[in-house]
Enzyme design. Structure first.
Site, PDB file in Angstrom:
ATOM      1  N   GLY A 150      46.336  43.170  37.798  1.00  0.00           N
ATOM      2  CA  GLY A 150      45.973  42.750  36.450  1.00  0.00           C
ATOM      3  C   GLY A 150      44.537  42.251  36.386  1.00  0.00           C
ATOM      4  O   GLY A 150      43.780  42.590  35.466  1.00  0.00           O
ATOM      5  N   ASP A 151      44.150  41.434  37.357  1.00  0.00           N
ATOM      6  CA  ASP A 151      42.767  40.969  37.437  1.00  0.00           C
ATOM      7  C   ASP A 151      41.805  42.148  37.597  1.00  0.00           C
ATOM      8  O   ASP A 151      40.770  42.221  36.923  1.00  0.00           O
ATOM      9  CB  ASP A 151      42.592  40.039  38.647  1.00  0.00           C
ATOM     10  CG  ASP A 151      43.091  38.635  38.392  1.00  0.00           C
ATOM     11  OD1 ASP A 151      43.021  38.170  37.241  1.00  0.00           O
ATOM     12  OD2 ASP A 151      43.562  37.995  39.345  1.00  0.00           O
ATOM     13  N   LEU A 152      42.130  43.033  38.508  1.00  0.00           N
ATOM     14  CA  LEU A 152      41.229  44.152  38.790  1.00  0.00           C
ATOM     15  C   LEU A 152      41.097  45.068  37.583  1.00  0.00           C
ATOM     16  O   LEU A 152      39.991  45.519  37.241  1.00  0.00           O
ATOM     17  CB  LEU A 152      41.734  44.926  40.004  1.00  0.00           C
ATOM     18  CG  LEU A 152      41.733  44.136  41.313  1.00  0.00           C
ATOM     19  CD1 LEU A 152      42.499  44.892  42.396  1.00  0.00           C
ATOM     20  CD2 LEU A 152      40.307  43.852  41.779  1.00  0.00           C
TER      21      LEU A 152
END
Length: 390
Positions: A169-171
């Site tokens: 999700g961050d990436l």
């Protein structure tokens, strides 16, 4: 080789942890000058995330901060705010991933940022969005993976939800954010004005639901985790053989007939003649194929699959991936000089650039001179001198 397609652009990176720093690193890989603004004394949270640490350096921090310069500023103090104002005036892009309202309380509302620099492109990343009933929630990747439905699709079965093995999700938020920044810079060429680009961990995960999303929104079917086999294509997944397992992707009927011919199977066997029947057969199809594969070692099986033209592969450990010549040939392992660690290898950027070099050739223009992730505040004097024009 060139300095990259974003050479000459200046990015002020106020982000920490992973989503925003990944976006900043992507822009730095493309040649932008990325100035990472960190908290005095401690810096980015990820400087303390470990183990592993090597010579006191967090390998987590090293993963998302190459091609940046670092300056430490106390944004609650007069000098810190004044320095940030000076940076904003000279920047093309500002990145931030504070919780909603934090930057406003520091005195840097969207209106103030664009007053300081009307051409500024602002990327703002949050956990669940900037508005809506849950806008104030903190964004942490695993929580977002669960809330955005990804964990319900990942695991050995419906009762075994699993997170993806990297903070996806961050990436993805960083990737979408960098894409939004470049798009806004392109629009600025036409309008002369900057704008705000917003995304979130929630948006980034929902944005890659792909066929699982339309499976629900159009067909009314709820996708569930089902291990290492595709929900809509068969056979497509991980199959055991004599000494391990291989993966195959039989994506159409022509490949199915070729696969059957190569392993002595009947492509018209009742219940398996077309893809929809094979998907419905599920475990029975897997068992039938693994019965055949049990007579082969992995290398032998992969050779046979290659011979008959069926896409296949092994499951590699990361140590194998980075030793693999194909990985290295694509520039996916780079070496940088770090002031504490010396020469270290880092995963490389996934984009390469080429220009025509004649009627039959190409010349690679991908950036090659990558810089190691910076020590905290290492470039303060360089940055302050640049701001002062000295």
């Amino acid at each position: 080789m060139s300095a990259g397609p974003l050479a000459g652009y200046v990015v002020v990176d106020l982000t920490r942890a992973l989503a925003g720093p990944h976006a900043g690193m992507m822009l730095g890989d493309l040649g932008a000058r990325v100035i990472k603004v960190e908290s005095p004394g401690t810096g980015d949270d990820t400087r303390g995330w470990g183990p592993p640490f090597v010579a006191g350096e967090s390998t987590y921090f090293l993963s998302c901060n190459r091609n940046k310069q670092s300056i430490a500023l106390d944004l609650k103090g007069e000098d810190g705010r004044a320095t940030l104002e000076a940076l904003v005036r000279k920047a093309d892009v500002l990145l931030e991933n504070f919780r909603t309202g934090v930057l406003d309380r520091l005195g840097f509302t969207t209106a103030r940022l664009l007053e300081l620099n009307p051409r500024l492109v602002v990327l703002s990343i949050t956990g669940f969005g900037h508005d809506g009933p849950e806008a104030g929630r903190a964004g942490y990747d695993q929580i977002a993976q669960g809330e955005a439905g990804l964990m319900s699709l990942t695991g050995s079965g419906p009762d075994d939800p699993q997170r993806v093995g990297v903070p996806i999700g961050d990436l993805l938020a960083g990737m979408y954010g960098a894409f939004g920044v470049v798009s806004a810079l392109l629009e600025r060429e036409r309008t002369g004005r900057g704008q705000v680009v917003r995304t979130s961990l929630l948006a980034s995960i929902v944005g890659v639901h792909a066929f699982q999303g339309t499976r629900w929104t159009v067909a009314g079917e709820v996708g569930r985790a089902q291990g290492n086999h595709h929900p809509s294509i068969a056979p497509y997944g991980l199959f055991r053989c004599r000494d391990g397992a291989v993966q195959i992707a039989v994506g159409n009927e022509s490949l199915w007939r070729r696969f059957c011919a190569g392993f002595g199977l009947d492509p018209q066997e009742p219940g398996m003649a077309v893809n929809a029947e094979r998907v419905a057969a599920g475990p029975a199809l897997v068992a039938r194929i693994e019965e055949v594969f049990a007579g082969f070692d992995g290398d032998e099986l992969l050779a046979r699959l290659a011979e008959i033209g069926v896409p296949a592969g092994r499951v590699r450990g990361l140590e194998e991936v980075y030793a693999w010549e194909q990985t290295r040939s694509q520039g996916l392992l780079i070496e940088v000089e770090h002031p504490h660690l010396g020469t270290v290898a880092l995963p490389g950027p996934p984009l390469r650039f080429f220009e025509a070099a004649g009627p039959d050739g190409e010349r690679e223009t991908t950036r090659a001179d990558h810089a190691a992730p910076p020590l905290l505040n290492a470039e303060e004097q360089v940055i302050r001198s640049w701001l002062e024009g000295t």
